[in-house]
Design a protein around this motif. Structure first.
Motif, PDB file in Angstrom:
ATOM      1  N   LYS A  28     -78.466  68.812 -43.141  1.00  0.00           N
ATOM      2  CA  LYS A  28     -78.748  67.051 -42.385  1.00  0.00           C
ATOM      3  C   LYS A  28     -79.317  66.341 -43.191  1.00  0.00           C
ATOM      4  O   LYS A  28     -78.423  65.179 -43.207  1.00  0.00           O
ATOM      5  N   ARG A  29     -78.228  66.548 -44.751  1.00  0.00           N
ATOM      6  CA  ARG A  29     -78.090  65.366 -45.571  1.00  0.00           C
ATOM      7  C   ARG A  29     -76.658  65.070 -45.095  1.00  0.00           C
ATOM      8  O   ARG A  29     -76.309  64.257 -45.891  1.00  0.00           O
ATOM      9  N   ILE A  30     -76.191  66.124 -44.730  1.00  0.00           N
ATOM     10  CA  ILE A  30     -74.768  65.382 -44.084  1.00  0.00           C
ATOM     11  C   ILE A  30     -75.360  64.655 -43.015  1.00  0.00           C
ATOM     12  O   ILE A  30     -73.853  63.139 -43.253  1.00  0.00           O
ATOM     13  N   ASN A  31     -75.725  64.356 -42.375  1.00  0.00           N
ATOM     14  CA  ASN A  31     -76.018  63.471 -40.936  1.00  0.00           C
ATOM     15  C   ASN A  31     -76.148  61.888 -42.064  1.00  0.00           C
ATOM     16  O   ASN A  31     -75.601  60.940 -40.893  1.00  0.00           O
ATOM     17  N   GLU A  81     -67.347  71.002 -31.946  1.00  0.00           N
ATOM     18  CA  GLU A  81     -66.819  71.621 -31.485  1.00  0.00           C
ATOM     19  C   GLU A  81     -65.787  71.804 -32.900  1.00  0.00           C
ATOM     20  O   GLU A  81     -64.943  73.411 -32.528  1.00  0.00           O
ATOM     21  N   LEU A  82     -65.977  71.437 -33.744  1.00  0.00           N
ATOM     22  CA  LEU A  82     -65.058  71.440 -34.754  1.00  0.00           C
ATOM     23  C   LEU A  82     -65.503  71.989 -36.021  1.00  0.00           C
ATOM     24  O   LEU A  82     -64.737  72.259 -37.541  1.00  0.00           O
ATOM     25  N   GLY A  83     -66.667  72.244 -35.718  1.00  0.00           N
ATOM     26  CA  GLY A  83     -67.761  72.459 -37.115  1.00  0.00           C
ATOM     27  C   GLY A  83     -68.206  74.264 -36.353  1.00  0.00           C
ATOM     28  O   GLY A  83     -69.321  74.430 -35.361  1.00  0.00           O
ATOM     29  N   PRO A  84     -67.796  74.997 -37.837  1.00  0.00           N
ATOM     30  CA  PRO A  84     -68.134  76.590 -37.129  1.00  0.00           C
ATOM     31  C   PRO A  84     -69.593  76.752 -37.695  1.00  0.00           C
ATOM     32  O   PRO A  84     -70.583  77.731 -36.900  1.00  0.00           O
ATOM     33  N   TRP A  85     -70.500  76.324 -38.402  1.00  0.00           N
ATOM     34  CA  TRP A  85     -71.788  76.163 -38.611  1.00  0.00           C
ATOM     35  C   TRP A  85     -72.404  75.117 -38.415  1.00  0.00           C
ATOM     36  O   TRP A  85     -71.844  73.555 -38.682  1.00  0.00           O
ATOM     37  N   ILE A  86     -73.746  74.491 -37.662  1.00  0.00           N
ATOM     38  CA  ILE A  86     -74.553  73.582 -38.128  1.00  0.00           C
ATOM     39  C   ILE A  86     -74.622  72.926 -39.857  1.00  0.00           C
ATOM     40  O   ILE A  86     -75.311  73.472 -40.374  1.00  0.00           O
ATOM     41  N   TRP A 112     -66.482  70.019 -46.954  1.00  0.00           N
ATOM     42  CA  TRP A 112     -68.088  69.621 -47.563  1.00  0.00           C
ATOM     43  C   TRP A 112     -69.102  70.384 -45.978  1.00  0.00           C
ATOM     44  O   TRP A 112     -70.221  70.333 -47.007  1.00  0.00           O
ATOM     45  N   LEU A 113     -68.321  70.040 -45.242  1.00  0.00           N
ATOM     46  CA  LEU A 113     -69.504  69.865 -43.588  1.00  0.00           C
ATOM     47  C   LEU A 113     -69.988  70.860 -43.978  1.00  0.00           C
ATOM     48  O   LEU A 113     -71.166  71.296 -43.221  1.00  0.00           O
TER      49      LEU A 113
END
Length: 259
Positions: free
Chosen positions: A94-97, A86-91, A172-173
């Motif tokens: 996958k390196r963030i995961n 909800e707080l992320g405008p974009w997906i 950075w997300l």
């Protein structure tokens, strides 16, 4: 006085608790008040409600600032990784995961546009009808992912969210996307934009260097936009509610400085 009620986020087919702080003198006059929207409301008002045992203590922050504001807190979605969504405008990449120790099969983010559209098209009209508000002077503030989505809201709706504070931002997300949006949008209607980062930020494997580099990179974009902004690197500041509440009264003063 804090009032609580539940609303529906139509596009996401979810319900959400809203917590509204009204100034002490609200019931004793007919004044209209400016409104500040904030995220993660569980962590805003009472220590006992906070996920981490301590809150922003927003009522104290507003009192210390000397301002008279209505604060609308929106509970975050605590189910699984839904807060990121909800707080992320974009997906996110996958390196963030991997850096957050989250399964790579899960998409993080992507619901931020619907979340902000809910605030603009459903929640704000409700608040403006229910309370005595200055409809044309609306602020938003948040921290970490809440800082990211607040910045996104400013970029998408600069004529609505014209005062924004974004603390300890997790740009950075989705660094590339938020910078591209900021570069393209017209921010001439924004009255004040504050953003900062601490020198002891840490989220899973994402430490101070990632946070500081990310925020400086965004500063290099925003300084070309010609708006009234302030960027701070806060020495010794950690990534928690205690750090945010310590600096928030002065941030509020800046948002409304001279007006």
């Amino acid at each position: 006085m804090v009032e609580e009620f539940t609303v529906k986020i139509s596009s996401l087919k979810r319900s959400r608790k809203i917590r509204v702080f009204l100034p002490n003198e609200y019931e004793n006059n007919d004044k209209k008040y400016r409104v500040l929207y904030m995220h993660d409301a569980q962590n805003l008002f009472q220590d006992e409600d906070s996920f981490f045992g301590t809150s922003w203590r927003i009522l104290d922050c507003v009192k210390k600032s000397g301002l008279e504001l209505i604060v609308v807190g929106i509970d975050c979605n605590g189910e699984g990784t839904k807060r990121f969504d909800e707080l992320g405008p974009w997906i996110s990449d996958k390196r963030i995961n991997e850096g957050l120790f989250i399964d790579k099969s899960i998409d993080l983010g992507g619901e931020g546009e619907q979340y902000i559209d809910f605030i603009v098209n459903e929640l704000k009209p409700l608040i403006d009808n229910k309370y005595r508000t200055v409809k044309s002077d609306t602020a938003m503030a948040g921290s970490s992912s809440g800082g990211l989505i607040s910045t996104y809201a400013m970029c998408k709706y600069p004529s609505i969210f014209n005062r924004v504070a974004a603390l300890s931002n997790a740009f950075w997300l989705c660094q590339k996307e938020i910078e591209n949006l900021a570069e393209k949008c017209d921010l001439t209607n924004v009255k004040r934009f504050y953003f900062d980062v601490g020198t002891k930020e840490q989220t899973a494997t994402f430490g101070p260097d990632v946070y500081i580099d990310s925020n400086i990179s965004f500063k290099n974009v925003i300084e070309k936009k010609g708006l009234h902004y302030r960027f701070e690197i806060v020495e010794g500041a950690e990534h928690n509610e205690v750090a945010w509440r310590e600096r928030f009264p002065e941030i509020l003063k800046y948002l409304y400085q001279g007006e």
